[in-house]
Design an enzyme around this catalytic site. Structure first.
Site, mmCIF file in Angstrom:
data_model
loop_
_atom_site.group_PDB
_atom_site.id
_atom_site.type_symbol
_atom_site.label_atom_id
_atom_site.label_comp_id
_atom_site.label_asym_id
_atom_site.label_seq_id
_atom_site.Cartn_x
_atom_site.Cartn_y
_atom_site.Cartn_z
ATOM 1 N N TYR A 55 0.841 -1.187 0.000
ATOM 2 C CA TYR A 55 0.000 0.000 0.000
ATOM 3 C C TYR A 55 0.882 1.244 0.000
ATOM 4 O O TYR A 55 2.079 1.176 0.289
ATOM 5 C CB TYR A 55 -0.932 0.005 1.215
ATOM 6 N N ASP A 95 -1.870 3.201 10.384
ATOM 7 C CA ASP A 95 -0.963 2.175 10.909
ATOM 8 C C ASP A 95 0.000 1.817 9.781
ATOM 9 O O ASP A 95 -0.085 0.742 9.191
ATOM 10 C CB ASP A 95 -1.772 0.965 11.361
ATOM 11 N N ILE A 96 0.898 2.740 9.484
ATOM 12 C CA ILE A 96 1.773 2.611 8.317
ATOM 13 C C ILE A 96 3.073 1.914 8.715
ATOM 14 O O ILE A 96 3.895 2.466 9.450
ATOM 15 C CB ILE A 96 2.064 3.990 7.686
ATOM 16 N N GLU A 97 3.260 0.696 8.210
ATOM 17 C CA GLU A 97 4.427 -0.105 8.561
ATOM 18 C C GLU A 97 5.159 -0.606 7.326
ATOM 19 O O GLU A 97 5.872 -1.613 7.374
ATOM 20 C CB GLU A 97 3.993 -1.282 9.444
ATOM 21 N N GLY A 98 4.990 0.099 6.217
ATOM 22 C CA GLY A 98 5.673 -0.289 4.990
ATOM 23 C C GLY A 98 5.507 0.781 3.926
ATOM 24 O O GLY A 98 4.776 1.750 4.105
#
Length: 315
Positions: A55, A95-98
């Protein structure tokens, strides 16, 4: 919600039906649940991103267009395909983890411009950064966009709850809230694993977690509560009950907006109002707000976060 700028939703077994001829989830039962929670004073927030999946935005124009889509599909806008029908959510959680950090400030700015068009209710913007400061993916966004609360994940990293007090770095997040955040009243939540299996590291049992919470509460005014990942596991492990008991016996923190936010995954809570968010498979829950779960949720007392991932929140 994942896969953006396309819409990919994951609410685990809470919703598996789709609009005819599409892969887009249509969740009328969840819509009724959302409206019920809101009738009880809880805010329901949609979580974007997660620990897996592809994403992100190519740039600001991409992010702005997606903010319009999100408003039309989940808030007060208009769309022929609204996953929650006429239910209107209360905010967004990042919740941005990438991926990259491109576009998120523009996304939030555009979404908040839509928020402003509806003075009938309060809308929220939240984030769930990792505890290492500054966050790899959201650092510039956290410094340039408006956030009402951040659910810091104090697990899976050197600064987790298992490293208290040597590497535990709530002080850095408190300093960010007071000196760099656009919203000087932003609240910072202690994100905790709901059980030993909820994270690779960072788990603290109920007694230890409550002790850490009380210590942080005595030092840092930015504390908003506890978030657990995820709610279902925190309920099973008993942490949610420990948090709730401690909050009930020790009083509640009064937020600047007299509101609590929490995600729909686990069961701990603390705060003056309740809010919750739901996600795809797990949830966050807060102590002054709290997290819940069944599929995935984050929560603070007044906010329920609906996500495609599990998160926990404190009251």
């Amino acid at each position: 919600m994942n896969g953006f700028p396309n819409i990919l939703l994951n609410f685990a077994n809470a919703c598996e039906t789709t609009f005819e001829g599409t892969a887009l989830l249509h969740c009328p039962n969840m819509a009724q649940d959302i409206k019920y929670c809101q009738s009880k004073g809880k805010a329901v927030i949609l979580s974007m991103g997660g620990a897996s999946g592809a994403y992100g935005f190519y740039g600001d124009s991409d992010a702005i267009a997606f903010a319009d889509t999100v408003w039309n599909m989940f808030f007060k806008g208009n769309s022929d395909t609204r996953p929650f029908d006429d239910a209107v959510l209360d905010g967004i959680d990042l919740d941005i983890e990438g991926g990259s950090g491109a576009g998120y400030p523009a996304f939030i700015k555009q979404l908040r411009s839509h928020y402003a068009s509806d003075p009938s209710k309060k809308y929220y913007t939240a984030a769930a950064p990792q505890c290492p400061f500054p966050d790899v993916y959201l650092s510039s966004t956290l410094n340039s966009a408006w956030f009402d609360m951040v659910y810091v994940q104090f697990y899976n990293n050197y600064c987790g709850l298992n490293s208290y007090s040597r590497w535990f770095n709530f002080d850095e997040w408190d300093n960010w809230a007071k000196t760099k955040a656009l919203n000087k009243d932003v609240k910072v939540y202690i994100g905790a694993p709901g059980s030993p299996s909820a994270a690779s590291s960072g788990y603290a049992d109920g007694e230890t977690l409550v002790s850490i919470y009380n210590n942080v509460r005595s030092k840092y005014s930015s504390l908003g509560g506890i978030m657990t990942w995820d709610v279902s596991q925190s309920r099973t492990s008993g942490i949610a009950r420990s948090i709730r008991t401690a909050l009930d016996s020790g009083g509640m923190c009064t937020h600047s907006n007299n509101t609590e936010a929490y995600s729909a995954s686990t069961t701990s809570t603390a705060s003056t109002k309740e809010s919750a968010s739901s996600s795809s498979t797990s949830s966050k829950h807060s102590t002054d707000s709290y997290s819940e779960t069944s599929t995935s949720h984050k929560s603070t007392d007044d906010t329920l976060i609906v996500t495609t991932e599990t998160q926990e929140v404190t009251n």
